[in-house]
Write an enzyme that holds these catalytic residues in place. Structure first.
Site, short mmCIF file in Angstrom:
data_model
loop_
_atom_site.label_atom_id
_atom_site.label_comp_id
_atom_site.label_asym_id
_atom_site.label_seq_id
_atom_site.Cartn_x
_atom_site.Cartn_y
_atom_site.Cartn_z
N ILE A 247 0.89 -1.15 0.00
CA ILE A 247 0.00 0.00 0.00
C ILE A 247 0.93 1.20 0.00
O ILE A 247 1.51 1.54 1.03
CB ILE A 247 -0.92 0.01 1.23
CG1 ILE A 247 -1.82 -1.23 1.23
CG2 ILE A 247 -1.79 1.27 1.23
CD1 ILE A 247 -2.73 -1.32 2.45
N PRO A 248 1.13 1.85 -1.14
CA PRO A 248 2.28 2.75 -1.33
C PRO A 248 2.10 4.15 -0.74
O PRO A 248 2.05 5.16 -1.46
CB PRO A 248 2.44 2.80 -2.85
CG PRO A 248 1.05 2.62 -3.36
CD PRO A 248 0.38 1.66 -2.40
N CYS A 249 2.02 4.23 0.59
CA CYS A 249 1.88 5.53 1.23
C CYS A 249 3.11 6.41 1.02
O CYS A 249 3.03 7.63 1.16
CB CYS A 249 1.60 5.36 2.72
SG CYS A 249 2.81 4.38 3.62
N HIS A 250 4.25 5.79 0.66
CA HIS A 250 5.46 6.58 0.42
C HIS A 250 5.34 7.44 -0.83
O HIS A 250 6.14 8.34 -1.05
CB HIS A 250 6.68 5.66 0.30
CG HIS A 250 6.59 4.67 -0.82
ND1 HIS A 250 5.84 3.52 -0.73
CD2 HIS A 250 7.15 4.66 -2.06
CE1 HIS A 250 5.94 2.83 -1.86
NE2 HIS A 250 6.73 3.51 -2.68
#
Length: 293
Positions: A247-250
């Site tokens: 889950i690419p919160c970056h």
């Protein structure tokens, strides 16, 4: 699949911190290498092996100018992926992700009857804890030095009804697939098991539509879940993301191009942004594809 040297990554992260703290003085390669106690040539080889580009090229991907450029360029890409039901366009993809959300009743039972297998694994961004269930991955978080026990305790507190067992062999092939550098090979999908409120699930689902190497703002995410005035609330939920990288919160930054508010530190977020950017420019058709279960 290359082996990830955790000591090497720590040097990379320290070098990124040094560059961020001293960017106004434009330090030379010798200065950056000295900050991590290496010779210029040793550091250059280490950095290119990890990033695939030189430190100078990598630094470009961390500038505010580059971030603003990506923010502008990715508005339509993110909108297309979101409007298509998060399935993404039919192109060469890096990963395929599916998910299911636990019901309110299941959340109240705190994982009762569920077995969670966990292990600690090396990645290009340091060590991670990966936890998986028969229904999918439920946690992926980066582990700072000497924080294994603390990280495991937090996982157990989040799933007090579950049986948490140490089985690193279960997660090892998942981590290997997730952080592979070669592209184009067919791989089974990653399946996630998410535990959260409806709003949390909605935000995390929206993040799954952000393509590999792309950057979007908190305001853009809020707008795409029909909550344009809730950017701060969206930011809080992003900070609670239970499954890092997948889950690419970056890939979410401020609208002025600043990369901060990352659960595992700004330097790690910058490392991930630059690492993806270096690959995006080599393989411009790489994207992340996602579908809900």
């Amino acid at each position: 699949m290359e082996q990830h040297n955790l000591d090497d990554y720590q040097r990379i992260e320290h070098a990124i911190e040094f560059l961020a703290q001293n960017f106004r003085s434009q330090p030379q390669l010798e200065d950056v290498a000295a900050s991590v106690h290496l010779s210029k040539y040793h550091f250059l080889r280490l950095f290119k092996r990890w990033a695939g580009v030189t430190p100078t090229q990598f630094l470009h991907y961390l500038t505010v100018e580059y971030a603003k450029e990506r923010l502008a360029a990715n508005q339509s890409v993110f909108a297309t992926a979101f409007d298509a039901g998060l399935s993404g366009p039919s192109r060469l993809h890096d990963l395929f992700v599916t998910f299911e959300a636990m019901t309110p009743g299941e959340r109240k039972r705190h994982g009762a009857g569920l077995e969670i297998a966990y292990g600690f694994h090396p990645t290009p961004f340091g060590e991670c804890l990966l936890a998986t269930t028969p229904r999918g991955i439920c946690a992926l978080r980066f582990v700072a030095l000497a924080e294994r026990e603390q990280t495991l305790t937090k996982l157990q507190a989040e799933w007090p009804g579950a049986q948490v067992v140490h089985r690193p062999a279960v997660g090892e092939p998942l981590v290997r697939r997730l952080f592979r550098r070669a592209d184009g090979e067919a791989t089974p999908p990653f399946h996630l098991l998410l535990k959260g409120t409806n709003f949390q699930i909605q935000v995390w689902q929206a993040l799954l539509g952000i393509p590999f190497g792309a950057l979007v703002s908190y305001q853009t995410v809020a707008a795409h879940i029909a909550a344009p005035t809730a950017a701060r609330a969206v930011g809080r939920v992003i900070a609670q993301n239970p499954i890092a990288y997948l889950i690419p919160c970056h890939r979410v930054i401020t609208k002025v191009g600043a990369a901060h508010r990352y659960r595992w530190g700004t330097a790690k977020k910058q490392a991930m942004i630059g690492w993806e950017a270096s690959r995006l420019h080599k393989e411009p058709n790489r994207l992340l594809r996602v579908k809900d279960a």
